[in-house]
Design an enzyme around this catalytic site. Structure first.
Site, PDB file in Angstrom:
ATOM      1  N   GLY A 132    -101.289 -38.848  13.819  1.00  0.00           N
ATOM      2  CA  GLY A 132    -102.166 -39.624  12.941  1.00  0.00           C
ATOM      3  C   GLY A 132    -101.590 -40.952  12.501  1.00  0.00           C
ATOM      4  O   GLY A 132    -100.397 -41.069  12.230  1.00  0.00           O
ATOM      5  N   MET A 142     -97.694 -28.898   9.723  1.00  0.00           N
ATOM      6  CA  MET A 142     -96.711 -28.152  10.533  1.00  0.00           C
ATOM      7  C   MET A 142     -97.254 -26.794  10.975  1.00  0.00           C
ATOM      8  O   MET A 142     -96.519 -25.806  11.005  1.00  0.00           O
ATOM      9  CB  MET A 142     -95.407 -27.962   9.738  1.00  0.00           C
ATOM     10  CG  MET A 142     -94.781 -29.266   9.297  1.00  0.00           C
ATOM     11  SD  MET A 142     -93.262 -29.031   8.328  1.00  0.00           S
ATOM     12  CE  MET A 142     -93.932 -28.320   6.828  1.00  0.00           C
ATOM     13  N   VAL A 166    -111.624 -67.238 -15.022  1.00  0.00           N
ATOM     14  CA  VAL A 166    -110.351 -67.956 -14.986  1.00  0.00           C
ATOM     15  C   VAL A 166    -109.394 -67.387 -16.031  1.00  0.00           C
ATOM     16  O   VAL A 166    -108.221 -67.095 -15.753  1.00  0.00           O
ATOM     17  CB  VAL A 166    -110.560 -69.466 -15.209  1.00  0.00           C
ATOM     18  CG1 VAL A 166    -109.211 -70.177 -15.322  1.00  0.00           C
ATOM     19  CG2 VAL A 166    -111.366 -70.064 -14.065  1.00  0.00           C
ATOM     20  N   GLY A 199     -90.445 -38.839   6.932  1.00  0.00           N
ATOM     21  CA  GLY A 199     -91.868 -38.990   7.175  1.00  0.00           C
ATOM     22  C   GLY A 199     -92.660 -38.569   5.954  1.00  0.00           C
ATOM     23  O   GLY A 199     -92.246 -37.706   5.182  1.00  0.00           O
ATOM     24  N   GLY A 200     -93.822 -39.188   5.762  1.00  0.00           N
ATOM     25  CA  GLY A 200     -94.684 -38.821   4.638  1.00  0.00           C
ATOM     26  C   GLY A 200     -94.033 -39.114   3.307  1.00  0.00           C
ATOM     27  O   GLY A 200     -93.513 -40.201   3.080  1.00  0.00           O
ATOM     28  N   LYS A 233     -79.987 -35.139  15.346  1.00  0.00           N
ATOM     29  CA  LYS A 233     -78.839 -35.078  16.257  1.00  0.00           C
ATOM     30  C   LYS A 233     -77.497 -35.028  15.531  1.00  0.00           C
ATOM     31  O   LYS A 233     -76.447 -35.190  16.152  1.00  0.00           O
ATOM     32  CB  LYS A 233     -78.877 -36.279  17.199  1.00  0.00           C
ATOM     33  CG  LYS A 233     -80.091 -36.279  18.126  1.00  0.00           C
ATOM     34  CD  LYS A 233     -80.096 -37.477  19.057  1.00  0.00           C
ATOM     35  CE  LYS A 233     -81.330 -37.440  19.959  1.00  0.00           C
ATOM     36  NZ  LYS A 233     -81.381 -38.613  20.869  1.00  0.00           N
ATOM     37  N   PRO A 289     -97.052 -41.808   7.021  1.00  0.00           N
ATOM     38  CA  PRO A 289     -97.488 -40.911   8.096  1.00  0.00           C
ATOM     39  C   PRO A 289     -97.109 -41.341   9.505  1.00  0.00           C
ATOM     40  O   PRO A 289     -97.308 -40.578  10.444  1.00  0.00           O
ATOM     41  CB  PRO A 289     -99.012 -40.903   7.936  1.00  0.00           C
ATOM     42  CG  PRO A 289     -99.322 -42.252   7.354  1.00  0.00           C
ATOM     43  CD  PRO A 289     -98.183 -42.556   6.424  1.00  0.00           C
ATOM     44  N   ASP A 329     -85.553 -39.312  10.025  1.00  0.00           N
ATOM     45  CA  ASP A 329     -86.227 -38.154  10.616  1.00  0.00           C
ATOM     46  C   ASP A 329     -87.004 -38.565  11.855  1.00  0.00           C
ATOM     47  O   ASP A 329     -87.405 -39.728  12.004  1.00  0.00           O
ATOM     48  CB  ASP A 329     -87.216 -37.551   9.604  1.00  0.00           C
ATOM     49  CG  ASP A 329     -86.546 -36.561   8.669  1.00  0.00           C
ATOM     50  OD1 ASP A 329     -85.405 -36.170   8.940  1.00  0.00           O
ATOM     51  OD2 ASP A 329     -87.175 -36.192   7.662  1.00  0.00           O
TER      52      ASP A 329
END
Length: 415
Positions: free
Chosen positions: A365, A336, A29, A252-253, A221, A176, A199
């Site tokens: 993944g 990549m 505690v 990402g990542g 884009k 990821p 992204d």
């Protein structure tokens, strides 16, 4: 205390900085409660003949004062607050009696009804402290606390219009792919953004949760005319930041692991625009883990190396020393590199890596579409074609591939 039980507790925040607090009992505690008391700036005295290793460490570092004995009359002199957490009922009752006489607020871990104060379930998010009391149901208190704190952190609970908000620019690592794997801070900043430049490999499911007023820009884009794509992204960040918008660059990542995050931070800095970098869970570690592959394992691999495979070994732009990588005995993780894996495998084998070295490709993944395909250096080029392995995929090379608890190539993560 029976007459007190009919009335609800009166909630109050105690300002204990520099004030004496006495804790009796050095068990679990106390171990849970002491960090908050220390963080509040209290002068904590622990009175207990023994303590857990964690509590002992707090005393060793000088965060608390530990008197190694049992309770004695007068221990609450000059105390503002007491926490009673011993295993001796008689001692607990005696401490409570002294607290009543000295008008010291006293928490009892063994008997809430005998206490003059209760400890709420507390949590914090960005300067807001949440404290929940539900009487005799501490589990419900904790559940309500958790729900509120999570809502504050992920932005689903907010109080708009209460104060002026300072615009910001943040480079946020989205993890990821699984939206649950973004950091708490990253998710909160997304909820506060006016503009999100995302992204393709970022956690796309999070974008659907954004409020309608948020402008979402697909980085792939952005029209870039005479600029390179990265320059156009940099310019978009600068333009929206100078317009006074809160901007999140969702990547990402991790932003600084093959994510060009530093290029964006430098472009902003050149314009005098500060940015916050929010680290993300890198796919180089998390994706193999999601597929059951440890990048290190005792007795198998003592190191792992992460390499970008977007440039082939025979390309003059390559900065990778493939000959040196071939001599390493640890794990090699390639990002990549799906379309270049044939040439990469040839370079590794040409420099001494065994053709039978195991290899795994993990596609998409951590998402519902995750797929694992196993091969060797000698067979991987053909396997990628016959199994139609496509980006994004993380490639793991080394004996750790055999340490996986499951080798089902179609295994998907559970949520």
């Amino acid at each position: 205390m029976s007459d007190h039980a009919e009335h609800p507790a009166y909630p109050v925040g105690l300002r204990l900085a520099g004030r004496r607090v006495v804790v009796f009992g050095g068990g679990q505690v106390a171990q849970r409660r002491l960090p908050a008391l220390i963080a509040a700036g209290a002068r904590v005295t622990l009175i207990s003949p023994s303590a857990t290793p964690s509590v002992d460490a707090m005393a060793e570092t000088g965060e608390i004062t530990w008197i190694k004995r049992r309770y004695e009359e007068g221990d609450l002199a000059d105390a503002w607050y007491a926490l009673v957490a011993t295993t001796d009922p008689a001692a607990n009752a005696a401490i409570s009696a002294e607290a009543e006489r000295t008008k010291t607020w006293c928490v009892r871990s063994d008997d809430a009804e005998a206490a003059t104060a209760w400890t709420p379930a507390t949590g914090a998010s960005e300067g807001v402290t949440v404290a929940v009391l539900t009487g005799r149901d501490p589990r419900r208190s904790a559940a309500v606390r958790d729900a509120i704190v999570e809502g504050l952190r992920d932005g689903s609970i907010a109080a708009p219009g209460q104060r002026a908000r300072t615009p910001f620019v943040a480079l946020v690592g989205g993890g990821p792919g699984d939206p649950d794997l973004i950091t708490v801070r990253g998710r909160r900043l997304l909820a506060e953004a006016d503009v999100v430049i995302a992204d393709r490999l970022g956690p796309r499911d999070l974008l659907s949760e954004l409020p309608p007023h948020v402008e979402v820009i697909d980085a792939a884009k952005i029209p870039y005319g005479r600029f390179m794509a990265q320059e156009a992204i940099n310019n978009a960040l600068i333009e929206h930041a100078k317009a006074g918008k809160s901007v999140v660059r969702l990547k990402g990542g991790d932003p600084f692991v093959f994510g060009r995050g530093m290029e964006e931070a430098q472009a902003l800095a050149a314009e005098g625009i500060a940015c916050t970098v929010v680290p993300g869970i890198s796919s180089s570690i998390s994706v193999p883990g999601a597929a059951g592959i440890p990048v290190t394992h005792r007795g198998v691999a003592h190191e792992f190396t992460v390499v970008s495979g977007h440039v082939a070994p025979d390309d003059p732009r390559s900065l990778v020393d493939w000959a040196s990588l071939a001599r390493l005995t640890g794990t090699l993780v390639i990002l990549m590199g799906v379309d270049k894996i044939g040439k990469i495998a040839e370079a590794l084998m040409a420099n001494g890596k065994a053709p039978e070295t195991p290899l795994a490709l993990i596609q998409e993944g951590t998402t519902a579409a995750q797929r694992r395909v196993d091969a060797t250096l000698a067979t991987v080029a053909e396997t990628v074609t016959t199994q139609d392995v496509r980006p994004p995929a993380v490639i793991v090379i080394g004996d750790v591939v055999h340490e996986s608890p499951a080798k089902n190539p179609t295994a998907k993560p559970t949520h």
